[in-house]
Design a protein around this motif. Structure first.
Motif, PDB file in Angstrom:
ATOM      1  N   ALA A 106     -10.405 -32.908 -66.305  1.00 31.22           N
ATOM      2  CA  ALA A 106     -11.682 -32.333 -67.011  1.00 31.22           C
ATOM      3  C   ALA A 106     -11.504 -31.926 -68.099  1.00 31.22           C
ATOM      4  O   ALA A 106     -10.731 -30.875 -68.522  1.00 31.22           O
ATOM      5  N   LYS A 107     -11.873 -32.624 -69.210  1.00 31.46           N
ATOM      6  CA  LYS A 107     -11.704 -32.212 -70.674  1.00 31.46           C
ATOM      7  C   LYS A 107     -12.494 -30.918 -71.055  1.00 31.46           C
ATOM      8  O   LYS A 107     -13.582 -31.008 -70.442  1.00 31.46           O
ATOM      9  N   VAL A 108     -11.966 -30.175 -71.947  1.00 35.81           N
ATOM     10  CA  VAL A 108     -12.804 -28.922 -72.287  1.00 35.81           C
ATOM     11  C   VAL A 108     -13.965 -29.362 -73.287  1.00 35.81           C
ATOM     12  O   VAL A 108     -15.131 -29.104 -73.289  1.00 35.81           O
ATOM     13  N   ALA A 109     -13.808 -30.339 -74.103  1.00 38.17           N
ATOM     14  CA  ALA A 109     -14.641 -30.808 -75.341  1.00 38.17           C
ATOM     15  C   ALA A 109     -16.073 -31.530 -74.585  1.00 38.17           C
ATOM     16  O   ALA A 109     -16.980 -30.699 -75.092  1.00 38.17           O
ATOM     17  N   THR A 159      -9.113 -28.768 -67.414  1.00 37.19           N
ATOM     18  CA  THR A 159      -7.541 -28.889 -67.941  1.00 37.19           C
ATOM     19  C   THR A 159      -7.153 -27.981 -68.638  1.00 37.19           C
ATOM     20  O   THR A 159      -6.124 -27.449 -68.756  1.00 37.19           O
ATOM     21  N   GLY A 160      -7.978 -27.916 -69.980  1.00 39.71           N
ATOM     22  CA  GLY A 160      -7.303 -27.109 -71.129  1.00 39.71           C
ATOM     23  C   GLY A 160      -7.096 -25.660 -70.780  1.00 39.71           C
ATOM     24  O   GLY A 160      -6.479 -24.888 -71.034  1.00 39.71           O
ATOM     25  N   SER A 206      -8.266 -25.641 -77.589  1.00 45.28           N
ATOM     26  CA  SER A 206      -7.066 -25.823 -78.404  1.00 45.28           C
ATOM     27  C   SER A 206      -5.810 -26.213 -77.452  1.00 45.28           C
ATOM     28  O   SER A 206      -4.596 -26.818 -77.971  1.00 45.28           O
ATOM     29  N   PHE A 207      -5.962 -25.940 -76.333  1.00 41.43           N
ATOM     30  CA  PHE A 207      -4.954 -26.293 -75.397  1.00 41.43           C
ATOM     31  C   PHE A 207      -5.231 -27.909 -74.578  1.00 41.43           C
ATOM     32  O   PHE A 207      -4.412 -28.267 -73.911  1.00 41.43           O
TER      33      PHE A 207
END
Length: 638
Positions: free
Chosen positions: A160-163, A50-51, A213-214
């Protein structure tokens, strides 16, 4: 062997298709002239994370508006001079593509979108220049609709998160680093392949950190990710140096070759193993806190491991600013090649007298801009030509057999699902992302979904053939105009490292090159994907320069703190290193290391025993030993 798509890949493809159909429906409802741009834009910006989708979307909107504004200014002024207009468009593309190639972050999309948005808006409008503002607004609306739909669907439907993805990628990287360390200790020949894989993966990690960061994450998570990347960067030269030192310890003494004292080699190996253990622990802690404990307060005991004591006083690489290496000559060549391709395509259109030829030239401009980002265009061009031919056949089938029967939007969406679900799966496959994005434009433009009820199929088919020819022009031009490939780029990267090392080893240039280690690491990441193109002809794989760079910077930083008796021989060592790499620059290949290097290294080791600062003495001794071993090993492999 290619694996079957798994559940996450199917989910992404379904999400992208749903967003594309939503964008198409909105664009058709608003009566926009080219609604397929809204549909194709979804595939341009969509990413499984997603980011990453958000980062692309924000900058693509800015780039689209910049290119449309340029079209509104340019067309009314130059519409009566078509050749001058094409020259202005070509110059715009050259400058903007060059600026996009300079970027390593999503900011590159601002310049890339601006580069090909100008011809997309301007060229079809030359026959009706009075309508240029309306056309520009329509293009912005079409593209923004696609961007907004992609972002909304990505953020709402199973985001879906980046982290977590970053932490998993870092876990794999650290596992590979541990495997590399085990191979080094066991003298396993797989060690070389392990280190190449680690270096290539660093670029992917950099991109994930930018996208983080997004995401809707805390600032601390981004800080932890950047700190993790810095420690991982320092781990690579430590392991590479350890490999060289242990190899030197295993070698049978050779009376013909200079050899450093065994005690010095053993002490360097012990120090490097300690640094490796400490750095691995710091990296593991930082990786865990990217997700589980992103908001650890600054005074918490677990943060102490990231503040210092991580084995070494070497440079702290950061993937930004002057630590990035840019081969400006190659970037300019790629940008100029793209601009000239569009200019030549425009001339063919002008001299043919074809009134509707502006659209295909604009389509060709998109492909030319994307091919400018590839330094090995031949294999990609061949693959793209094959896929474009398949796409044309499928689109022709849709144009004649499917679209005429799509009397409702629901029917049309169902009929478009087959090719676009396939494109969504293709986007996620390594090496196919560029092809998939271009095919998304091809399929939409060839099928002419904006003319669902248009009965003039002969005219539409002719337009589709013209668009296909325009798309094929770009890869053919890339193959002809850029016959050299990644091998030349790799050679230039190695030569740039030699130049940096020659300057860094010079005492007067030390202050200006204290971040040389980070630039070496950046070049290493660029070099790894290109090693295969060298065919064994390259003078280095980049790790030698990385080790020498870190050793050189360590010695330069230590010089002011050394007493006079220890400073003089270290300066002589650095002078010999500088002359050696200047000789390699002049010859263009590896040359023999001067015989005076090892005697001066041994002379430098002696005074270190009297230093009261034992940490400083250990750093200098390790740097001298690794420097001598690395240069001798590299000389034997040339």
């Amino acid at each position: 062997m290619a694996s079957w798509p798994h559940a996450r890949q199917w989910l992404f493809s379904l999400k992208a298709f749903a967003a594309a159909m939503l964008a198409l429906y909105i664009a058709l409802s608003f009566g926009l002239p080219r609604p397929y741009w809204a549909m194709a834009t979804v595939y341009f910006v969509s990413n499984p994370l997603t980011g990453a989708t958000r980062s692309k979307a924000a900058y693509r909107v800015a780039g689209t508006m910049l290119g449309a504004m340029a079209a509104v200014i340019t067309v009314p002024q130059l519409v009566s001079m078509p050749i001058v207009l094409m020259g202005a468009i070509a110059l715009w593309i050259m400058v903007l593509v060059y600026l996009s190639l300079l970027q390593r972050t999503p900011r590159s999309y601002v310049f890339l979108l601006a580069a090909y948005t100008l011809p997309i808006v301007a060229l079809p409008a030359v026959m009706q220049p009075a309508d240029i503002f309306d056309i520009a607004v329509a293009r912005i609306e079409e593209i923004v609709i696609g961007i907004v739909c992609a972002s909304l669907v990505g953020a709402i439907v199973f985001p879906a998160k980046v982290a977590p993805a970053l932490r998993e990628r870092a876990r794999i990287w650290l596992d590979d680093a541990a495997a590399w360390a085990s191979d080094i200790v066991a003298a396993n020949p797989r060690a070389a392949a392990s280190r190449h894989r680690l270096a290539a993966d660093m670029l992917a990690l950099d991109q994930l950190i930018v996208h983080l960061s997004f995401d809707i994450e805390s600032r601390q998570a981004v800080d932890h990710a950047r700190a993790l990347r810095g420690r991982m960067s320092r781990l690579m030269p430590v392991l590479s140096s350890l490999e060289s030192v242990l190899q030197a310890l295993r070698e049978t003494p050779d009376a013909r070759a200079p050899r450093l004292p065994r005690a010095a080699l053993e002490q360097a190996a012990a120090l490097l193993q300690t640094r490796h253990a400490v750095l691995m622990g710091v990296c593991a802690d930082l990786r865990q806190r990217i997700v589980d404990r992103p908001d650890t307060p600054p005074g918490h005991p677990s943060r102490a491991s990231t503040a210092g004591g991580d084995a070494g006083r070497g440079p702290e690489p950061e993937p930004e600013g002057d630590t990035l290496h840019h081969d400006h000559a190659m970037l300019v060549f790629g940008a100029v090649s793209a601009g000239l391709a569009v200019f030549c395509a425009g001339l063919l259109w002008i001299f043919s007298g074809w009134e509707d030829g502006g659209g295909p030239v604009a389509v060709s401009a998109i492909a030319c801009c994307f091919f400018a980002t590839i330094d090995e265009p031949r294999p990609v061009a061949r693959s793209f030509i094959r896929w474009a031919a398949i796409c044309l056949l499928i689109s022709s089938f849709y144009l004649f057999m499917v679209v005429p029967h799509a009397q409702t939007f629901e029917t049309l969406a169902g009929m478009l699902s087959v090719p676009y679900l396939g494109i969504g799966l293709l986007i996620q496959r390594p090496g196919f992302n560029l092809i998939a994005m271009l095919l998304s434009v091809n399929t939409a433009s060839f099928a002419n979904v904006q003319a669902v009820y248009d009965a003039n199929f002969i005219g539409l088919f002719n337009t589709s053939l013209a668009n296909a020819g325009a798309m094929l022009f770009a890869p053919l031009w890339a193959m002809l105009a850029r016959p050299f490939g990644a091998h030349v780029a790799a050679q230039r990267l190695i030569r740039a490292s030699w130049q940096d090392l020659a300057r860094a080893a010079t005492w007067r240039g030390a202050d200006a090159h204290t971040r040389v280690g980070a630039r070496m690491l950046d070049r290493l990441g660029q070099l790894m994907p290109r090693l295969g193109a060298g065919g064994g002809r390259l003078a280095s794989d980049g790790f030698t320069e990385l080790q020498i760079g870190y050793c050189t910077v360590t010695l330069q930083r230590a010089l002011p703190s050394l007493p006079g008796a220890a400073r003089k021989p270290v300066r002589r060592v650095l002078g010999i290193v500088a002359r050696h790499f200047r000789a390699q620059i002049r010859s263009g290949h590896g040359v023999a290391v001067p015989n005076t290097l090892h005697p001066w290294i041994e002379a430098s080791l002696g005074p270190l025993a009297a230093l009261q600062d034992r940490a400083l003495a250990a750093d200098v001794q390790c740097a001298l030993v690794v420097l001598g071993v690395t240069l001798r090993t590299h000389e034997k492999t040339d």
